[in-house]
Design a protein around this motif. Structure first.
Motif: not given
Length: 302
Positions: A55-77
Motif C-alpha cells: 500500500a505504501e508503494c501504491l500510495a506514491r501514485y495516489g488513487p487518481d493517477h491515470p496509469d495506476k492500473d497499467n503499471l507493474d510496480i515493484i513494492p520496494v523503493p
C-alpha cells in the motif's frame, strides 16, 4: 523482515547506451522475482505488514493517477541513477531523447525514481545525495521534476505519466508499450553481449589492485590454516568420543562379569598321558573384541 527497510539503487552508464537495457532488464527482473517471493512469505506469516508495504508503494501514485492500473510496480523503493551525465550531455539530441524517454518509461512502469548524476557537476551531486539521504534516513525530498531530455532528468516515483512521456512508434510484433520502448531502444542502440563472469569474480584480471590483492592472498592463506586446524580438532574430538564410549562400555562390562583368565588349566582324564590347556585369547580392535579358544595338547613324558 528486512524487506520493510529495503531500498534498491540501480546505476546505469549514460555514456554507454549499448549496456543500459541489458543492465536494467536483468536487474529489475531479478529484483522483481526476489521481492515477490519475500512478499509471499511475509503474507503467510504476517499479512498486515505485507499489505502495508504494498500500500505504501501504491500510495506514491495516489488513487487518481491515470496509469495506476497499467503499471507493474515493484513494492520496494527503487532508484535508477544515470551516471556520467557530463559525457551524456554532448550526445546527439535525438539519441538523448530516446534514452531519456525510455528510462522515464521503465522507471514509471516499475514505480522507481529516476535521477541523472555526474561526479563532476556539483548541482547533480547535491541532488543525488539528497535522494539517497531520503532513502536511508527518510529526510525531506526535493519534488522538483525535470523531464526535459536536454537537461539532467529528475523524476520521482508517481510524478510522471505515460501521456507526458509520449508513445513510442508502433513496432510490428510489440504487444505492450514496454515492449515497444524496448524494441525502439534496441534498434537504436544494439546491446553488447553480456560478459561472462569468471567462476571467482575476485580473481578477474580487469580489476587488479596490487595492495588489495596481496591482503586478499594473505587472508586466504590464514583461512586455509584455520580450516585445517578446525578439521584436526574435529578429528580429535571424534576420536576422543569413540575412546570414551568404548572405555565406558568396558568398565561396565568389567563390573558385571569376571573377565576370564588368559590360561585356565584343565586336566582331562579322557585323554591318558596328556594335559589339556584351554587357552582364551582376546583379540582387540577399535570397536570390539573377539574370543578365540585353542586347545594345546602337551605330551606328558613319563
Amino acid at each position: 523482515q528486512c524487506v520493510k527497510n529495503l531500498s534498491v539503487v540501480i546505476c546505469v552508464d549514460l555514456s554507454k547506451p549499448e549496456t543500459i537495457w541489458t543492465t536494467l532488464e536483468s536487474l529489475l527482473n531479478t529484483i522483481k522475482l526476489r521481492v515477490k517471493k519475500v512478499i509471499a512469505e511475509l503474507k503467510r506469516d504476517c499479512p498486515s505488514e505485507a499489505n502495508q508495504l504494498v500500500a505504501e508503494c501504491l500510495a506514491r501514485y495516489g488513487p487518481d493517477h491515470p496509469d495506476k492500473d497499467n503499471l507493474d510496480i515493484i513494492p520496494v523503493p527503487i532508484t535508477i541513477i544515470g551516471s556520467k551525465y557530463d559525457e551524456f550531455q554532448n550526445f546527439d539530441p535525438e539519441k538523448k531523447k530516446i534514452i531519456s524517454k525510455t528510462l522515464r518509461y521503465v522507471a514509471h512502469h516499475h514505480g522507481a525514481h529516476l535521477c541523472y548524476f555526474s561526479s563532476k557537476m556539483e548541482a547533480l551531486v547535491m541532488k543525488t545525495r539528497g535522494l539517497l539521504g531520503h532513502l536511508v534516513f527518510k529526510t525531506q525530498l526535493s519534488k522538483t521534476v525535470v523531464t526535459d531530455h536536454s537537461k539532467p532528468v529528475y523524476v520521482l516515483a508517481g510524478m510522471d505519466a505515460m501521456s507526458q512521456i509520449g508513445q513510442p512508434p508502433a513496432i510490428v510484433g510489440s504487444r505492450s508499450p514496454l515492449d515497444q520502448w524496448k524494441q525502439l531502444f534496441l534498434s537504436t542502440f544494439p546491446q553488447e553481449a553480456e560478459a561472462v563472469l569468471p567462476e571467482d569474480p575476485t580473481k578477474d584480471s580487469k580489476y587488479n589492485e596490487s595492495i588489495i590483492d596481496s591482503v586478499r592472498i594473505q587472508k586466504d592463506e590464514e583461512l586455509e590454516r584455520f580450516k585445517k586446524l578446525q578439521e584436526r580438532k574435529m578429528r580429535e574430538e571424534v576420536s576422543s568420543g569413540i575412546n570414551a564410549e568404548y572405555g565406558g562400555k568396558e568398565d561396565e562390562r568389567r563390573g558385571q562379569t569376571r573377565r576370564p583368565s588368559y590360561v585356565d588349566e584343565i586336566v582331562d582324564t579322557s585323554i591318558p598321558g596328556a594335559l589339556v590347556f584351554s587357552i582364551e585369547c582376546r583379540s582387540f580392535n577399535a570397536r570390539r573384541f573377539r574370543l578365540f579358544q585353542a586347545c594345546m595338547f602337551v605330551q606328558f613324558i613319563m
